[in-house]
Design an enzyme around this catalytic site. Structure first.
Site, PDB file in Angstrom:
ATOM      1  N   ASP A  65     -25.431 -13.457  -0.576  1.00 38.30           N
ATOM      2  CA  ASP A  65     -26.447 -14.365  -1.063  1.00 38.30           C
ATOM      3  C   ASP A  65     -25.705 -15.391  -1.918  1.00 38.30           C
ATOM      4  O   ASP A  65     -24.563 -15.175  -2.328  1.00 38.30           O
ATOM      5  CB  ASP A  65     -27.522 -13.607  -1.874  1.00 38.30           C
ATOM      6  CG  ASP A  65     -28.806 -14.412  -1.992  1.00 38.30           C
ATOM      7  OD1 ASP A  65     -29.855 -13.824  -2.235  1.00 38.30           O
ATOM      8  OD2 ASP A  65     -28.749 -15.649  -1.787  1.00 38.30           O
TER       9      ASP A  65
HETATM   10  C1  GLC Z   1     -31.219 -17.856  -2.722  1.00 36.42           C
HETATM   11  C2  GLC Z   1     -31.959 -16.741  -2.023  1.00 36.42           C
HETATM   12  C3  GLC Z   1     -31.634 -16.653  -0.552  1.00 36.42           C
HETATM   13  C4  GLC Z   1     -31.362 -18.041  -0.030  1.00 36.42           C
HETATM   14  C5  GLC Z   1     -30.061 -18.492  -0.663  1.00 36.42           C
HETATM   15  C6  GLC Z   1     -29.722 -19.932  -0.294  1.00 36.42           C
HETATM   16  O1  GLC Z   1     -30.916 -17.514  -4.020  1.00 36.42           O
HETATM   17  O2  GLC Z   1     -31.894 -15.448  -2.588  1.00 36.42           O
HETATM   18  O3  GLC Z   1     -32.737 -16.038   0.114  1.00 36.42           O
HETATM   19  O4  GLC Z   1     -31.244 -18.030   1.390  1.00 36.42           O
HETATM   20  O5  GLC Z   1     -30.069 -18.349  -2.075  1.00 36.42           O
HETATM   21  O6  GLC Z   1     -30.632 -20.793  -0.906  1.00 36.42           O
END
Ligand code: GLC
Length: 682
Positions: free
Chosen positions: A216
């Site tokens: 993430d």
């Molecule tokens: C965010 C989310 C994830 C998302 C990523 C990119 O914090 O947890 O679901 O796809 O970062 O924005």
């Protein structure tokens, strides 16, 4: 298809370390100045986060649709947006379990039930990848609250981990998603981004996932440890990543082979991206995609109450439409999936749509409250007074209330399970002066409606329904579409009834004390009355169930079939649900567990036979002794119902696997290899 002379494996060690983190260009992987291919990723589950893309309903709507076709269709809409905007991978779906009704991000997830989450997530992945766009299943795992999601460890016992929190991922992997995204939180003390037993031991070795694992965003704490855990790609670009890896390689903590394995999976991803470009269809006109978004929204709209059959509205003469959300509906929740400023679609006003449908009806609109984009809502006393008077003078009042992207968002949890007080008061005031109040609740998760639901004639629950929600609602209110959604999350009478409630642990650890008893399993086991049970939803049609049959196909392998009949004069869709109970188990078992479902269109008076397959996996539980799923011979109860609390047919079934199979399991048990950790065989 662009050909690149250089293969990733031919890069220098330094270059390899460079491509294992994102490029400085946001959302893209590194291409070393064009030396190697790259791909572009982008959020999100409620629509491609690029200006002008279609805002589709949130994943909760898919959960409430119980429709594999709707899951597929919604993803395919987004696939076309991705093609139009040259995005190769969509960062969706999220399949985390809704164990807590107040998790801020519940709108982005499918259900409290792992089976429903997995099956619908699988069809969502197919909807993307069949059009040549990669899916990213997220967030692995036990990311079930937003409070302190970066730091607080989810402490989950092994059986609950497998049967509840990993199960959606295990099922979704059947559709071979290109990417799995790890979560932010630690799991049992170890950050998932560097949790080798989770990423390599379970995801790769046990589940057989051979695709790419991405972090993430900013979830990596130690790049070398995360690579050791087989996390292949750190996103977004991190300055220190390359040096981290090179230093770790120099000191021997990570090997050339380990780096090359991740590099190969990057190559595999680029090969998929390049190959998929050949199958990507030409996107249809946006309006067609919008029309599909309406259909998806309709599938997930849940009719919770319809006293005296007040809906669909029949030739109303004086209609008050109350609440700003009738004109400015919340299309989604807050955070990385927030499409509100992206879609650019001019959402038609619900009151005007209804006026078109009922030209002879006097339709009055009054906003009644003000939507404050960054604060939620606030009262406009004088507007409310006008709204109350309008309602008093009307035959029917439609009151549009609910949460918005401020109240339900990534990054923090909800403060309440109730509607905003402004809305709750409005509903109560309108109900005092009008006998035919239809409340339309828009939210991304459960709402405690106990303060007013007895006063309302009808209640329609819609998720954050995307740009097509008002057209979908108009079709439901007028009866053009028969409502067919059912809740994929238990609606409790009070947040105090939820076992987690606002619990978030001690700042370091949140202990998942509910174990495998999540959602309906918990409320039924503990005889806790709920507002609306899992799987509940009404229709304009009525359905009867009959003729349950069980046919043995082989060893712990059965076909379960039954007949559903539409006993009304209205065409409609019925979601029938198959649950099982392990009656005499040597481990604790839930009162029932969902193992099959079907959404079936039935014309008025029509009957159809529905068949589900129950196999060894259906009857098994995760054995923490054997470290795998295990089928224990014995009695099972088979339930077929219109909801988890409305069982229409049931049968008893004695499952006996052949002796050899059972004995071989026990042999295995008593001859487990010497385990490195303390496995007590008692
Ligand atoms: C965010 C989310 C994830 C998302 C990523 C990119 O914090 O947890 O679901 O796809 O970062 O924005």
């Amino acid at each position: 298809m662009e050909q690149f002379s250089m293969k990733f494996k031919d890069l220098t060690l330094q270059e390899k370390c460079q491509i294992l983190t994102g490029s400085r260009e946001a959302w893209c992987t590194e291409d070393l100045g064009g030396k190697v291919p790259y791909c572009r990723m982008q959020d999100g589950p409620s629509g491609l986060m690029v200006q002008g893309s279609v805002s589709v309903p949130c994943l909760q709507n898919i959960g409430n649709s119980w429709s594999e076709d709707a899951a597929y269709l919604m993803a395919s809409i987004m696939a076309e947006d991705c093609i139009e905007h040259e995005v190769d991978v969509l960062l969706a779906p999220g399949v985390n379990i809704k164990r807590n009704n107040v998790c801020g991000r519940n709108f982005e997830y499918v259900s409290e039930d792992p089976y429903l989450s997995g099956i619908l997530g699988k069809h969502f992945v197919n909807g993307l990848q069949d059009k040549g766009i990669g899916a990213t299943v997220k967030h692995l795992c036990a990311n079930n609250r937003e409070y302190a999601r970066f730091t607080v460890s989810s402490e989950v016992d092994e059986r609950a981990l497998h049967e509840i929190y990993l199960e959606p991922f295990r099922i979704v992997l059947e559709s071979k998603p290109w990417i799995v995204m790890c979560s932010y939180n630690p799991l049992n003390g170890w950050y998932t981004s560097e949790n080798r037993p989770l990423l390599k031991g379970i995801l790769r070795d046990t589940f057989g996932f051979d695709g790419l694992i991405v972090s993430d965003w900013c979830a990596v704490h130690d790049r070398a440890k995360s690579l050791k855990a087989t996390l292949d790609l750190e996103m977004p670009f991190a300055e220190r990543s390359e040096k981290n890896l090179l230093d770790a390689h120099t000191r021997g903590f990570i090997t050339t082979e380990e780096i090359d394995e991740s590099v190969q999976r990057m190559q595999d991803l680029m090969d998929k991206v390049e190959a998929s470009k050949a199958i990507r269809p030409t996107p249809r006109p946006r309006q067609e995609r919008h029309n599909d978004a309406i259909k998806v929204a309709e599938e997930g709209i849940v009719l919770l109450k319809n006293e005296d059959g007040v809906l669909p509205l029949k030739n109303p003469k004086r209609l008050a439409v109350i609440g700003q959300q009738a004109r400015y509906p919340e299309v989604g929740g807050g955070g990385s999936s927030d499409m509100s400023a992206k879609h650019g679609y001019d959402i038609p006003f619900l009151d005007r749509l209804l006026k078109q449908e009922y030209p002879d009806c006097s339709v009055r609109f009054i906003g009644a409250y003000k939507i404050l984009p960054h604060l939620g809502f606030n009262n406009r006393e004088w507007l409310e007074k006008i709204a109350i008077r309008d309602a008093y003078e009307s035959e029917y009042s439609i009151v549009c209330v609910g949460d918005n992207r401020v109240l339900e968002s990534e990054g923090y949890d909800r403060q309440s399970l109730k509607l905003p007080l402004v809305h709750e008061n409005l509903v109560k005031h309108i109900c005092e002066v009008n006998p035919n109040v239809i409340v339309i609740v828009t939210a991304g998760s459960a709402i405690d409606m106990t303060a007013w639901i007895d006063k309302a004639k009808a209640v329609i629950y819609t998720s954050f329904g995307g740009e097509g929600i008002n057209e979908a609602l108009c079709n439901i209110i007028t009866g053009k579409t028969c409502p067919s959604g059912k809740l994929s999350e238990t609606f409790v009478r009070s947040i105090e009834d939820n076992p987690i409630n606002f619990e978030t642990g001690n700042g370091f650890v949140e202990r998942y004390n509910d174990g495998i008893m999540v959602g309906y399993k918990y409320y039924e086991k503990n005889n806790i009355p709920v507002l609306f049970p899992f799987g509940y939803g009404k229709s304009y049609a009525t359905f009867e169930y009959s003729d349950l049959k069980i046919e043995k196909l082989g060893d712990a392998d059965y076909n379960v079939s039954y007949t559903v009949t539409n006993t009304s004069d209205v065409d409609g869709k019925e979601i029938s649900q198959l649950y099982i109970k392990d009656v005499f188990s040597m481990v604790e078992q839930p009162p029932k567990a969902l193992k099959g479902f079907a959404k079936t269109f039935l014309k008025a008076g029509e009957s159809k036979v529905i068949t589900h397959r129950l196999d060894k996996q259906s009857f098994s539980y995760y054995s923490t002794m054997l470290k795998e799923w295990f089928l224990e011979d014995g009695w099972f109860e088979i339930y077929v119902g219109a909801s988890s609390a409305d069982i229409r047919l049931q049968a008893k079934l004695l499952v006996k696997t052949d002796e050899d199979q059972q004995n071989s399991k026990y042999d295995e048990f008593y001859n487990l290899p010497d385990s490195t950790n303390d496995t007590f065989i008692v």
